[in-house]
Write an enzyme that holds these catalytic residues in place. Structure first.
Site, mmCIF file in Angstrom:
data_model
loop_
_atom_site.group_PDB
_atom_site.id
_atom_site.type_symbol
_atom_site.label_atom_id
_atom_site.label_comp_id
_atom_site.label_asym_id
_atom_site.label_seq_id
_atom_site.Cartn_x
_atom_site.Cartn_y
_atom_site.Cartn_z
ATOM 1 N N ASP A 99 -8.857 62.110 -33.810
ATOM 2 C CA ASP A 99 -10.231 62.239 -33.327
ATOM 3 C C ASP A 99 -10.842 60.846 -33.116
ATOM 4 O O ASP A 99 -11.524 60.591 -32.128
ATOM 5 C CB ASP A 99 -11.063 63.036 -34.339
ATOM 6 N N HIS A 133 -11.791 68.046 -39.514
ATOM 7 C CA HIS A 133 -11.001 67.990 -38.275
ATOM 8 C C HIS A 133 -11.112 69.361 -37.604
ATOM 9 O O HIS A 133 -10.236 70.218 -37.730
ATOM 10 C CB HIS A 133 -9.532 67.643 -38.557
HETATM 11 N N1 LIG Z 1 -4.887 66.915 -37.703
HETATM 12 C C1 LIG Z 1 -4.678 66.785 -36.410
HETATM 13 O O1 LIG Z 1 -5.300 65.928 -35.752
HETATM 14 C C2 LIG Z 1 -3.689 67.652 -35.661
HETATM 15 C C3 LIG Z 1 -3.047 68.678 -36.293
HETATM 16 N N2 LIG Z 1 -2.151 69.463 -35.607
HETATM 17 C C4 LIG Z 1 -1.501 70.520 -36.389
HETATM 18 O O2 LIG Z 1 -0.188 70.086 -36.769
HETATM 19 C C5 LIG Z 1 0.621 71.211 -37.063
HETATM 20 C C6 LIG Z 1 2.000 71.066 -36.463
HETATM 21 O O3 LIG Z 1 1.921 71.022 -35.054
HETATM 22 P P1 LIG Z 1 3.237 71.114 -34.146
HETATM 23 O O4 LIG Z 1 4.273 70.159 -34.608
HETATM 24 O O5 LIG Z 1 2.777 71.043 -32.760
HETATM 25 O O6 LIG Z 1 3.704 72.595 -34.471
HETATM 26 P P2 LIG Z 1 5.123 73.274 -34.240
HETATM 27 O O7 LIG Z 1 4.897 74.734 -34.332
HETATM 28 O O8 LIG Z 1 5.806 72.701 -33.045
HETATM 29 O O9 LIG Z 1 5.950 72.804 -35.512
HETATM 30 C C7 LIG Z 1 5.641 73.194 -36.799
HETATM 31 C C8 LIG Z 1 6.921 73.163 -37.591
HETATM 32 O O10 LIG Z 1 6.592 73.420 -38.950
HETATM 33 C C9 LIG Z 1 7.622 74.187 -39.490
HETATM 34 N N3 LIG Z 1 7.162 74.822 -40.720
HETATM 35 C C10 LIG Z 1 6.410 75.948 -40.858
HETATM 36 N N4 LIG Z 1 6.262 76.244 -42.154
HETATM 37 C C11 LIG Z 1 6.887 75.281 -42.849
HETATM 38 C C12 LIG Z 1 7.108 75.052 -44.218
HETATM 39 N N5 LIG Z 1 6.629 75.891 -45.144
HETATM 40 N N6 LIG Z 1 7.819 73.969 -44.592
HETATM 41 C C13 LIG Z 1 8.327 73.147 -43.671
HETATM 42 N N7 LIG Z 1 8.184 73.317 -42.349
HETATM 43 C C14 LIG Z 1 7.462 74.369 -41.946
HETATM 44 C C15 LIG Z 1 8.002 75.154 -38.376
HETATM 45 O O11 LIG Z 1 9.309 75.678 -38.561
HETATM 46 C C16 LIG Z 1 7.924 74.242 -37.175
HETATM 47 O O12 LIG Z 1 9.173 73.620 -36.888
HETATM 48 C C17 LIG Z 1 -0.184 72.423 -36.563
HETATM 49 O O13 LIG Z 1 -0.830 73.001 -37.695
HETATM 50 C C18 LIG Z 1 -1.218 71.812 -35.648
HETATM 51 O O14 LIG Z 1 -2.364 72.620 -35.547
HETATM 52 C C19 LIG Z 1 -1.825 69.224 -34.313
HETATM 53 C C20 LIG Z 1 -2.438 68.196 -33.634
HETATM 54 C C21 LIG Z 1 -3.428 67.363 -34.242
HETATM 55 O O1 LIG Z 2 -5.792 72.715 -32.643
HETATM 56 C C1 LIG Z 2 -4.668 72.181 -32.758
HETATM 57 O O2 LIG Z 2 -3.666 72.744 -33.230
HETATM 58 C C2 LIG Z 2 -4.495 70.765 -32.310
HETATM 59 C C3 LIG Z 2 -5.409 69.821 -32.974
HETATM 60 O O3 LIG Z 2 -5.766 69.929 -34.132
HETATM 61 C C4 LIG Z 2 -5.871 68.694 -32.173
HETATM 62 O O4 LIG Z 2 -5.321 68.438 -31.108
HETATM 63 O O5 LIG Z 2 -6.834 68.050 -32.607
#
Ligand SMILES: NC(=O)C1=CN([C@@H]2O[C@H](COP(=O)(O)OP(=O)(O)OC[C@H]3O[C@@H](n4cnc5c(N)ncnc54)[C@H](O)[C@@H]3O)[C@@H](O)[C@H]2O)C=CC1
Ligand SMILES: O=C([O-])CC(=O)C(=O)O
Length: 325
Positions: free
Chosen positions: A160, A188
């Site tokens: 952010d 967030h």
């Molecule tokens: N804080 C921030 O600024 C942001 C946060 N996010 C969040 O990050 C997270 C991950 O995003 P992506 O990589 O795109 O998702 P994704 O769905 O591509 O990957 C998530 C991975 O986590 C694994 N997973 C699920 N449960 C698990 C567990 N108990 N232990 C280990 N691995 C586990 C899944 O198998 C999957 O491979 C989401 O919650 C998303 O909303 C995404 C963008 C920004």
């Molecule tokens: O909403 C989501 O999963 C992605 C997210 O947190 C972001 O891009 O800030």
């Protein structure tokens, strides 16, 4: 003698953020170009094979700083001796899922991972939660790790922060490097408050360089809803930019910075109830985050900080009621 490698555990390693993150950790961007790292990848059983594929690609890069990779579906093994934990894997909200269901599902992930960190991680463990809802997932993990100092649990608002820098730089036609003292306050989520009343551009307060309507009706909602805009455009949530922000957060935590944004446990500063993991303006000194003190908060900012903090309090109440903390 060569330095002992730093063990970095990444959960959700086979996911899209994991794929963007691991190669940068291995090439030295997380900790520095002279710090060897050992990667530990935690995945759910169904995704272990995909993580193994990513590990094959990491091998194929022959990164000089990468001293080893382990892959497991056992959190106790994954966090054993970990110095840095990047908690990326989370349960996304799916159609028909209520907020309580989402918090419960994530409690089932972040509670046990917090306990595994508590029982097995190195004494200097630092935790960054990326998986959403990041602030409250961090709170759940922290509460399951009573032996780890509370301030070692943080959540990511650096994406952010970087989005806010980039939007302001584009508006003022200045390089991002000219912007100082940017701050994201709160959660967030769409209630976050990107603050231009303390940000400076060329020594001037940013809020005075833009018109009020742009600040209120364009800048704040664009930054706060950028995640949703990326999903709309890409058909998938931010991945490389999220990985980049995680790298920035940990690099600054370890190596120091005079001003950035991070969600860290509140000590009551700026009226944010103690214990909430909320985003603040922070410095990092001697490997510890410190909330930057003494900023004047006007009525406009107060209202927005309070709204986001209220949402964090509601999330805390909800996970308390679910018995997750
Ligand atoms: N804080 C921030 O600024 C942001 C946060 N996010 C969040 O990050 C997270 C991950 O995003 P992506 O990589 O795109 O998702 P994704 O769905 O591509 O990957 C998530 C991975 O986590 C694994 N997973 C699920 N449960 C698990 C567990 N108990 N232990 C280990 N691995 C586990 C899944 O198998 C999957 O491979 C989401 O919650 C998303 O909303 C995404 C963008 C920004
Ligand atoms: O909403 C989501 O999963 C992605 C997210 O947190 C972001 O891009 O800030």
């Amino acid at each position: 003698m060569a330095q002992t490698p730093v063990k970095v555990t990444v959960t959700g390693a086979a996911g899209q953020i994991g794929y963007a993150l691991l190669f940068r950790i291995a090439s030295g961007h997380l900790l520095g170009a002279d710090v060897p790292v050992k990667l530990s990848l935690l995945e759910i059983p169904q995704a272990v094979k995909a993580a193994e594929g990513t590990a094959m690609e990491l091998d194929d890069c022959a990164f000089p700083l990468l001293s080893g990779i382990e892959i497991t579906d056992d959190a106790n093994k994954a966090f054993d001796g970990a110095n840095i934990a990047l908690l990326v894997g989370a349960r996304p909200r799916t159609a028909g899922m209520e907020r309580g269901d989402l918090l419960q599902a994530n409690g089932g992930i972040f509670g046990p991972q917090g306990k595994a960190i508590n029982d097995h991680a190195a004494d200097d463990i630092r935790v960054l939660v990326v998986g959403n809802p990041a602030n409250t997932n961090a709170l759940i993990a922290q509460h399951s790790a009573p032996d780890v100092p509370a301030e070692r649990f943080t959540a990511m608002t650096r994406l952010d922060h970087n989005r806010a820098l980039s939007q302001l730089a584009a508006k003022l036609q200045v390089p991002v490097t000219e912007i100082k003292k940017m701050t994201i306050w709160g959660n967030h989520s769409a209630t976050q408050y990107p603050d231009l009343f303390h940000a400076e551009v060329g020594g001037k307060i940013a809020a005075e360089l833009v018109d009020d309507a742009w600040l209120r009706d364009t800048f704040i909602p664009t930054v706060a809803k950028r995640g949703a805009a990326i999903i709309e455009a890409r058909g998938a949530s931010s991945a490389a930019s999220a990985a980049n922000a995680a790298i920035d957060h940990v690099f600054d935590w370890v190596n120091g910075t005079e001003w950035t944004s991070a969600a860290i446990p509140s000590d009551g500063s700026y009226g944010v109830p103690e214990g909430l993991i909320s985003s603040f303006p922070v410095a990092s000194r001697n490997g510890k985050w410190e909330i930057i003190q003494g900023l004047e908060i006007d009525a406009f900012s107060r209202e927005r900080i309070d709204a986001s903090v209220r949402e964090l309090e509601e999330e805390r109440t909800a996970v308390r009621e679910l018995g997750l903390i």
